[in-house]
Scaffold this motif. Structure first.
Motif, PDB file in Angstrom:
ATOM      1  N   TYR A  14      27.986  50.971  32.629  1.00 42.51           N
ATOM      2  CA  TYR A  14      28.590  52.122  33.311  1.00 42.51           C
ATOM      3  C   TYR A  14      27.608  52.708  34.332  1.00 42.51           C
ATOM      4  CZ  TYR A  14      31.667  56.193  33.745  1.00 42.51           C
ATOM      5  OH  TYR A  14      32.517  57.146  34.222  1.00 42.51           O
ATOM      6  N   LEU A  15      26.317  52.764  33.957  1.00 43.81           N
ATOM      7  CA  LEU A  15      25.281  53.269  34.867  1.00 43.81           C
ATOM      8  C   LEU A  15      25.207  52.406  36.131  1.00 43.81           C
ATOM      9  CD1 LEU A  15      22.687  55.047  35.386  1.00 43.81           C
ATOM     10  CD2 LEU A  15      21.407  53.222  34.246  1.00 43.81           C
ATOM     11  N   ALA A  16      25.210  51.091  35.946  1.00 42.92           N
ATOM     12  CA  ALA A  16      25.120  50.176  37.086  1.00 42.92           C
ATOM     13  C   ALA A  16      26.334  50.328  38.007  1.00 42.92           C
ATOM     14  CB  ALA A  16      25.010  48.737  36.592  1.00 42.92           C
ATOM     15  N   SER A  17      27.514  50.493  37.395  1.00 41.83           N
ATOM     16  CA  SER A  17      28.731  50.664  38.184  1.00 41.83           C
ATOM     17  C   SER A  17      28.659  51.938  39.032  1.00 41.83           C
ATOM     18  CB  SER A  17      29.942  50.719  37.242  1.00 41.83           C
ATOM     19  OG  SER A  17      31.114  51.035  37.947  1.00 41.83           O
ATOM     20  N   LEU A  18      28.196  53.031  38.424  1.00 43.49           N
ATOM     21  CA  LEU A  18      28.054  54.292  39.171  1.00 43.49           C
ATOM     22  C   LEU A  18      27.000  54.155  40.272  1.00 43.49           C
ATOM     23  CD1 LEU A  18      28.181  57.006  36.347  1.00 43.49           C
ATOM     24  CD2 LEU A  18      29.903  56.600  38.111  1.00 43.49           C
ATOM     25  N   ALA A  19      25.912  53.449  39.957  1.00 46.39           N
ATOM     26  CA  ALA A  19      24.843  53.255  40.952  1.00 46.39           C
ATOM     27  C   ALA A  19      25.351  52.494  42.170  1.00 46.39           C
ATOM     28  CB  ALA A  19      23.673  52.497  40.317  1.00 46.39           C
ATOM     29  N   GLN A  20      26.258  51.547  41.940  1.00 38.81           N
ATOM     30  CA  GLN A  20      26.802  50.771  43.056  1.00 38.81           C
ATOM     31  C   GLN A  20      27.844  51.561  43.853  1.00 38.81           C
ATOM     32  OE1 GLN A  20      28.032  47.320  40.728  1.00 38.81           O
ATOM     33  NE2 GLN A  20      26.349  46.122  41.552  1.00 38.81           N
ATOM     34  N   LYS A  21      28.535  52.469  43.183  1.00 34.23           N
ATOM     35  CA  LYS A  21      29.555  53.280  43.873  1.00 34.23           C
ATOM     36  C   LYS A  21      28.944  54.483  44.590  1.00 34.23           C
ATOM     37  CE  LYS A  21      33.219  51.902  40.669  1.00 34.23           C
ATOM     38  NZ  LYS A  21      34.222  52.306  39.680  1.00 34.23           N
TER      39      LYS A  21
ATOM     40  N   LEU B 291      37.550  54.725  38.546  1.00 36.42           N
ATOM     41  CA  LEU B 291      37.309  53.371  38.027  1.00 36.42           C
ATOM     42  C   LEU B 291      37.615  52.313  39.081  1.00 36.42           C
ATOM     43  CD1 LEU B 291      38.742  53.188  34.370  1.00 36.42           C
ATOM     44  CD2 LEU B 291      36.364  53.110  35.061  1.00 36.42           C
ATOM     45  N   ALA B 292      38.648  52.578  39.876  1.00 38.60           N
ATOM     46  CA  ALA B 292      39.113  51.570  40.839  1.00 38.60           C
ATOM     47  C   ALA B 292      38.305  51.564  42.146  1.00 38.60           C
ATOM     48  CB  ALA B 292      40.586  51.815  41.159  1.00 38.60           C
ATOM     49  N   LEU B 293      37.391  52.522  42.327  1.00 35.13           N
ATOM     50  CA  LEU B 293      36.625  52.567  43.576  1.00 35.13           C
ATOM     51  C   LEU B 293      35.757  51.316  43.727  1.00 35.13           C
ATOM     52  CD1 LEU B 293      35.304  56.265  43.634  1.00 35.13           C
ATOM     53  CD2 LEU B 293      37.029  55.275  45.144  1.00 35.13           C
ATOM     54  N   PRO B 294      35.778  50.700  44.906  1.00 31.80           N
ATOM     55  CA  PRO B 294      34.888  49.543  45.126  1.00 31.80           C
ATOM     56  C   PRO B 294      33.448  50.024  45.361  1.00 31.80           C
ATOM     57  CG  PRO B 294      36.129  50.033  47.126  1.00 31.80           C
ATOM     58  CD  PRO B 294      36.626  50.986  46.072  1.00 31.80           C
ATOM     59  N   PRO B 295      32.470  49.123  45.278  1.00 31.21           N
ATOM     60  CA  PRO B 295      31.084  49.523  45.551  1.00 31.21           C
ATOM     61  C   PRO B 295      30.938  50.053  46.977  1.00 31.21           C
ATOM     62  CG  PRO B 295      31.174  47.328  44.578  1.00 31.21           C
ATOM     63  CD  PRO B 295      32.582  47.707  44.917  1.00 31.21           C
ATOM     64  N   ALA B 296      29.983  50.948  47.170  1.00 33.93           N
ATOM     65  CA  ALA B 296      29.687  51.472  48.513  1.00 33.93           C
ATOM     66  C   ALA B 296      28.768  50.491  49.236  1.00 33.93           C
ATOM     67  CB  ALA B 296      29.012  52.825  48.388  1.00 33.93           C
ATOM     68  N   PRO B 297      28.705  50.572  50.571  1.00 32.94           N
ATOM     69  CA  PRO B 297      27.738  49.715  51.294  1.00 32.94           C
ATOM     70  C   PRO B 297      26.316  50.034  50.833  1.00 32.94           C
ATOM     71  CG  PRO B 297      29.294  50.769  52.805  1.00 32.94           C
ATOM     72  CD  PRO B 297      29.493  51.409  51.471  1.00 32.94           C
ATOM     73  N   ALA B 298      25.440  49.038  50.867  1.00 31.52           N
ATOM     74  CA  ALA B 298      24.053  49.242  50.428  1.00 31.52           C
ATOM     75  C   ALA B 298      23.344  50.209  51.376  1.00 31.52           C
ATOM     76  CB  ALA B 298      23.321  47.909  50.398  1.00 31.52           C
ATOM     77  N   PRO B 299      22.753  51.273  50.851  1.00 24.12           N
ATOM     78  CA  PRO B 299      22.045  52.224  51.715  1.00 24.12           C
ATOM     79  C   PRO B 299      20.634  51.715  52.035  1.00 24.12           C
ATOM     80  CG  PRO B 299      21.898  52.930  49.432  1.00 24.12           C
ATOM     81  CD  PRO B 299      22.679  51.643  49.426  1.00 24.12           C
ATOM     82  N   LYS B 300      19.987  52.347  52.996  1.00 17.78           N
ATOM     83  CA  LYS B 300      18.590  52.021  53.285  1.00 17.78           C
ATOM     84  C   LYS B 300      17.726  52.865  52.351  1.00 17.78           C
ATOM     85  CE  LYS B 300      19.176  50.564  58.084  1.00 17.78           C
ATOM     86  NZ  LYS B 300      18.868  50.848  59.505  1.00 17.78           N
TER      87      LYS B 300
END
Length: 466
Positions: A235-242, A312-321
């Protein structure tokens, strides 16, 4: 209702005798008399369809008839006190026979090597693994009413079986509420003078419960596959990616809270999933709405269950700098807070690689735990960690790159375009492959991407695909 839920747990173990034979007989008979034969039968179908989620309708039917017959016979006034024990013993013998009509299970043979109480307890503990994805497809309103009018009892039994086996990881109270309201909707609307309007109204009223069933099945499948600590990391990893701009300190408490909800409610007879999940959703909205516009949009609605489903359905966000993350030292990894340092390191990796699928992150989590387990108790932990870390990096770096690239393309491109580019890439890598060979080579990465790059990817199936 609480008594009914307590009975469900008894039925789910069929003839669990862990507290003594008389206790179980008295408890089952008390609930049988209180609920009546039909409600007892309904709950038996739900519990055993959930327990043996890969069993056929006919196999579940055999088991239900035996259990109901046992209760009906042995709970009658004047029944011999030994009736229930004798009947449950006969059930266990039947389960072990070569031509048993009950749902087969890979562990049955081991259980049948035992005898008496030990055999019963072993059989009671068997449970089929969950289906990777829910299989139940709701027919059209017209088809529902046709089947209902043809044979209401057969319709109800088959629905209870299909729905409960499909959503077998949803908590029993959730399944009970969801199936009860569905059958009530069908029986009401199929005799209504305006069935279309009736179904529309009832489905709107059931929407929250339907979402709860779907969501809790997904949450509890992950909890069942991973256990509490790994589910918290997932769950932590999923939030970190979103929300990659959020800090570890912001997200870790939310991940731990989500794992605690699973721990309290997935296997509980108490109807707590909806309440706890809504409380968790409110915490996520409070923490993340100001940080991320997408979460703010999901949190605008008045229905917290819909808000949770939206997140839950949100896709990952673009990778930030982000600046390069500092690696934990060997001393930190083997110290008192080694787990925390390792989790923080994986969190930093997840937020920098938003396309990495859960299955690969879960593999990294396992590898990290194994590395510390093997090295931290040795005479020279640092030398062990340095040596094994190099070996791990050599094995896992190609996997990370491939997984990240594959899921990145899959999430970004329409499916046909994704497949076209993958085919072109394979054709360059394998210039001598024939068109038929290329199609075969395509099968594995396409199957992985279409199943495991999704937010609700089935954990056990995707672990095997990695």
């Amino acid at each position: 209702m609480r008594a009914a839920l307590a009975l469900l747990l008894l039925l789910a173990t069929v003839h669990a005798l862990h507290r003594g034979r008389a206790y179980v007989r008295d408890k089952v008979c008390q609930e049988y008399r209180m609920l009546g034969k039909e409600n007892f039968r309904t709950l038996t179908i739900i519990a055993n369809s959930r327990k043996y989620s890969n069993g056929t309708f006919e196999e579940i039917g055999h088991l239900v008839r035996e259990i109901v017959s046992l209760a009906e016979t042995c709970c009658a006034d004047g029944a011999d006190p030994s009736c229930y024990d004798a009947g449950s013993t006969a059930l266990s013998v039947k389960s072990c026979s070569a031509d048993s009509p009950f749902p087969p299970h890979p562990g049955t043979a081991e259980c049948c090597a035992h005898e008496g109480l030990e055999r019963k307890l072993c059989l009671a503990a068997l449970r089929h693994p969950p289906q990777p994805l829910p299989q139940y497809l709701q027919p059209s309103d017209k088809e529902l009413c046709q089947a209902f009018r043809q044979d209401p009892r057969e319709f109800a039994d088959r629905f209870l079986y299909e729905y409960s086996s499909s959503y077998s990881q949803a908590p029993l109270p959730v399944l009970l509420g969801s199936t009860r309201t569905f059958l009530s909707m069908v029986s009401t609307c199929c005799i209504s003078p305006a069935p279309t309007a009736c179904f529309l109204k009832e489905k709107l009223e059931r929407k929250t419960l339907s979402l709860l069933t779907l969501t809790s099945n997904r949450i509890c499948s992950r909890f069942s596959a991973y256990g509490k600590d790994k589910a918290s990391f997932s769950y932590l990893a999923s939030l970190a990616q979103k929300v990659p701009t959020a800090s570890f300190e912001d997200l870790l408490p939310l991940a731990e809270d989500a794992a605690e909800v699973s721990s309290q409610c997935c296997d509980s007879a108490e109807d707590c999933m909806q309440k706890k999940l809504l409380e968790h959703t409110a915490k996520v909205c409070t923490t993340l709405s100001a940080r991320d516009g997408r979460f703010a949009d999901c949190c605008k609605g008045n229905n917290l269950m819909e808000n949770h489903f939206c997140m839950l359905a949100l896709p990952p966000a673009p990778a930030p700098k982000l600046p390069e993350a500092s690696e934990p030292t060997n001393k930190e990894l083997c110290g008192k807070e080694g787990d925390l340092h390792a989790t923080r390191s994986l969190f930093e990796l997840a937020r920098r690689h938003p396309s990495l699928p859960d299955a690969i992150l879960a593999k990294l989590y396992d590898s990290s735990g194994k590395l510390r387990g093997e090295c931290c108790s040795t005479k020279d932990p640092s030398a062990c960690l340095d040596s094994k870390r190099k070996q791990m990096e050599a094995e896992l770096t190609p996997l990370l790159e491939k997984g990240s690239q594959l899921c990145g393309q899959y999430n970004k491109l329409p499916f046909l375009e994704f497949k076209k580019r993958l085919r072109e890439s394979l054709a360059q890598a394998e210039p001598e492959a024939s068109p038929a060979q290329l199609e075969r080579l395509l099968e594995q990465p396409v199957s992985f991407a279409s199943t495991c790059c999704l937010p609700d990817a089935p954990p056990l199936l995707c672990a095997s695909k990695v």
